[in-house]
Scaffold this motif. Structure first.
Motif, short mmCIF file in Angstrom:
data_model
loop_
_atom_site.label_atom_id
_atom_site.label_comp_id
_atom_site.label_asym_id
_atom_site.label_seq_id
_atom_site.Cartn_x
_atom_site.Cartn_y
_atom_site.Cartn_z
N ARG A 158 3.70 -8.24 -4.56
CA ARG A 158 5.10 -8.48 -4.19
C ARG A 158 5.95 -8.85 -5.40
O ARG A 158 7.12 -8.49 -5.49
N TYR A 192 -1.43 -3.75 3.82
CA TYR A 192 -0.73 -4.51 2.79
C TYR A 192 -0.39 -3.69 1.55
O TYR A 192 0.53 -4.04 0.80
N LEU A 193 -1.15 -2.63 1.30
CA LEU A 193 -0.95 -1.88 0.06
C LEU A 193 -1.42 -0.45 0.23
O LEU A 193 -2.04 -0.08 1.24
N VAL A 253 -2.08 -9.88 -2.94
CA VAL A 253 -0.86 -9.54 -2.20
C VAL A 253 0.36 -10.19 -2.84
O VAL A 253 1.43 -9.57 -2.97
N PRO A 269 2.57 -1.63 -3.31
CA PRO A 269 2.88 -2.11 -1.96
C PRO A 269 3.18 -0.96 -1.02
O PRO A 269 3.71 0.08 -1.43
#
Length: 252
Positions: A15, A48-49, A11, A58
């Motif tokens: 980002r 999250y994705l 994660v 993302p």
């Protein structure tokens, strides 16, 4: 490294870099591709994705929509969905076809011997239906949006308030498991909601890439869908999410 630590790291890299690749993650964590795929599925299920070919990107709220002519992603999956949707058509009566690339494919592949009244807010769909001699095509009227070539506004809503159809075939920009069906434009959201209200059966046509996304305007809850047709590339986590829903799910 424990799976929780590995997923946190994934994660973080998402980002920072805006994308992760399976091959790079395999090398980084000295683990198997299957382990990384399980990590990505778990993270996708938690919002999250979004998994894409070879990796993940993302999840971001959708604030714009591409023009119909530019919607070439997942064309093969959309074609399978469109062909599968043909199996659900009533033998006669009236249907609604929403605007969108999948519903356009459906219109193009309607059997030439089919007797139906078809209402649509999509100019490309209406154009395709002109090749079907036994189909009576009605457009809803209203302002035509440049991006989608779809009719919206008071005139379209007025038409929808005056008709009732056997089935509405609706597309969507995003399927949020918390907010329902979503689209970036308020006017299109209003028309889609009205389509669902005037149909006995609502059939949602949506490819796997739309699940877990969100957009500005929510126009229908998942409990308003009767049948959902998607493609077999749907992530395992999203398949599990759909199992708890009350509607019928068909994979193409």
């Amino acid at each position: 490294m424990h799976s929780l630590e590995r997923r946190r790291d994934i994660v973080t890299r998402l980002r920072l870099d805006g994308r992760v690749e399976v091959t790079e993650l395999v090398e980084r964590f000295a683990t198997s591709a299957e382990t990384i795929r399980k990590d990505l599925i778990a993270l996708e299920r938690r919002g999250y994705l979004l998994r894409v070919h070879g990796g993940a990107i993302p999840v971001q709220a959708m604030t714009f929509e591409p023009a119909i002519a530019a919607r070439t992603e997942n064309a093969e999956a959309k074609m399978r969905i469109a062909v599968k949707a043909l199996e659900t058509l009533p033998a006669d009566g009236a249907i609604l076809l929403d605007g969108g690339s999948t519903t356009l494919m459906m219109a193009e592949h309607l059997p030439v011997d089919l007797h139906l009244k078809v209402f649509t807010n999509s100019l490309p769909v209406a154009q395709a239906l002109l090749a079907k001699p036994l189909v009576e095509c009605f457009t809803l009227g209203g302002r035509v949006r440049h991006n989608t070539s779809a009719e919206v506004g008071p005139a379209a809503l007025r038409t929808l308030g005056e008709i009732h159809v056997d089935a509405a075939y609706v597309g969507t920009n995003a399927v949020s498991f918390s907010r329902g069906l979503c689209t970036p434009d308020p006017d299109e959201a209003a028309v889609k909601a009205a389509m669902i209200r005037c149909a006995t059966t609502t059939v949602l046509l949506v490819d796997h890439s739309k699940f877990g996304l969100d957009a500005l305007c929510a126009y229908a809850g998942l409990d308003e869908i009767d049948v959902l047709i998607t493609d077999s590339d749907l992530a395992a986590g999203h398949r599990e999410d759909l199992e708890s829903q009350s509607f019928e799910v068909e994979l193409a």
